[in-house]
Motif scaffolding. Structure first.
Motif, PDB file in Angstrom:
ATOM      1  N   THR A   1     -53.866  56.735  -0.689  1.00  0.00           N
ATOM      2  CA  THR A   1     -52.954  56.837  -1.826  1.00  0.00           C
ATOM      3  C   THR A   1     -52.066  55.604  -1.919  1.00  0.00           C
ATOM      4  O   THR A   1     -51.854  55.059  -3.006  1.00  0.00           O
ATOM      5  N   GLN A   2     -51.550  55.136  -0.784  1.00  0.00           N
ATOM      6  CA  GLN A   2     -50.707  53.935  -0.783  1.00  0.00           C
ATOM      7  C   GLN A   2     -51.494  52.719  -1.271  1.00  0.00           C
ATOM      8  O   GLN A   2     -50.963  51.894  -2.016  1.00  0.00           O
ATOM      9  N   THR A   3     -52.741  52.631  -0.863  1.00  0.00           N
ATOM     10  CA  THR A   3     -53.589  51.518  -1.287  1.00  0.00           C
ATOM     11  C   THR A   3     -53.809  51.550  -2.794  1.00  0.00           C
ATOM     12  O   THR A   3     -53.702  50.516  -3.472  1.00  0.00           O
ATOM     13  N   LEU A   4     -54.118  52.718  -3.329  1.00  0.00           N
ATOM     14  CA  LEU A   4     -54.329  52.833  -4.775  1.00  0.00           C
ATOM     15  C   LEU A   4     -53.051  52.512  -5.546  1.00  0.00           C
ATOM     16  O   LEU A   4     -53.101  51.861  -6.596  1.00  0.00           O
ATOM     17  N   GLU A   5     -51.909  52.932  -5.032  1.00  0.00           N
ATOM     18  CA  GLU A   5     -50.639  52.624  -5.689  1.00  0.00           C
ATOM     19  C   GLU A   5     -50.362  51.116  -5.662  1.00  0.00           C
ATOM     20  O   GLU A   5     -49.849  50.566  -6.637  1.00  0.00           O
ATOM     21  N   THR A   6     -50.713  50.465  -4.569  1.00  0.00           N
ATOM     22  CA  THR A   6     -50.543  49.016  -4.467  1.00  0.00           C
ATOM     23  C   THR A   6     -51.413  48.305  -5.494  1.00  0.00           C
ATOM     24  O   THR A   6     -50.973  47.358  -6.156  1.00  0.00           O
TER      25      THR A   6
ATOM     26  N   LEU B   1     -52.507  49.580  -8.321  1.00  0.00           N
ATOM     27  CA  LEU B   1     -51.959  49.878  -9.642  1.00  0.00           C
ATOM     28  C   LEU B   1     -50.744  48.990  -9.938  1.00  0.00           C
ATOM     29  O   LEU B   1     -50.615  48.450 -11.041  1.00  0.00           O
ATOM     30  N   LYS B   2     -49.882  48.798  -8.955  1.00  0.00           N
ATOM     31  CA  LYS B   2     -48.712  47.923  -9.142  1.00  0.00           C
ATOM     32  C   LYS B   2     -49.143  46.486  -9.389  1.00  0.00           C
ATOM     33  O   LYS B   2     -48.547  45.776 -10.211  1.00  0.00           O
TER      34      LYS B   2
ATOM     35  N   ALA C   1     -55.417  52.567 -15.050  1.00  0.00           N
ATOM     36  CA  ALA C   1     -54.625  53.593 -14.370  1.00  0.00           C
ATOM     37  C   ALA C   1     -55.393  54.906 -14.285  1.00  0.00           C
ATOM     38  O   ALA C   1     -55.339  55.600 -13.263  1.00  0.00           O
TER      39      ALA C   1
ATOM     40  N   GLU D   1     -56.448  56.799 -10.866  1.00  0.00           N
ATOM     41  CA  GLU D   1     -56.057  58.198 -10.648  1.00  0.00           C
ATOM     42  C   GLU D   1     -57.282  59.060 -10.342  1.00  0.00           C
ATOM     43  O   GLU D   1     -57.221  59.948  -9.485  1.00  0.00           O
TER      44      GLU D   1
ATOM     45  N   ARG E   1     -58.304  58.664  -6.795  1.00  0.00           N
ATOM     46  CA  ARG E   1     -57.432  59.395  -5.872  1.00  0.00           C
ATOM     47  C   ARG E   1     -57.997  60.781  -5.568  1.00  0.00           C
ATOM     48  O   ARG E   1     -57.928  61.242  -4.429  1.00  0.00           O
TER      49      ARG E   1
END
Length: 61
Positions: A11-16, A18-19, A36, A40, A43
Motif C-alpha cells: 500500500t505504501q508503495t502504491l501511494e508513493t 500515486l504521489k 489513480a 486503486e 491495491r
C-alpha cells in the motif's frame, strides 16, 4: 513476511507511485484519474500477489 506486512508495504508503495504521478508535470490532469483508478485496482490485488510470491518461494530450484 506476513500478509499484513506485505499489505502495508504494498500500500505504501502504491501511494508513493500515486504521489509521484500527481507531482509529475508529464502526467496530464485529465489522465490522472485513470492512473489513480488503475493504482486503486492494484491495491485490491494484494492478497493475490502475496500468495503468488509466497508459493514461488516454496518451489525448489
Amino acid at each position: 513476511m506476513t500478509p499484513e506486512e506485505f499489505e502495508e508495504t504494498y500500500t505504501q508503495t502504491l501511494e508513493t507511485i500515486l504521489k509521484a504521478f500527481a507531482n509529475s508535470a508529464e502526467v496530464k490532469p485529465e489522465k490522472f484519474y485513470s492512473l489513480a483508478s488503475v493504482i486503486e485496482n492494484l491495491r485490491s490485488c494484494s492478497p493475490v500477489f502475496y500468495n503468488a510470491l509466497k508459493s514461488s518461494e516454496d518451489i525448489p530450484l
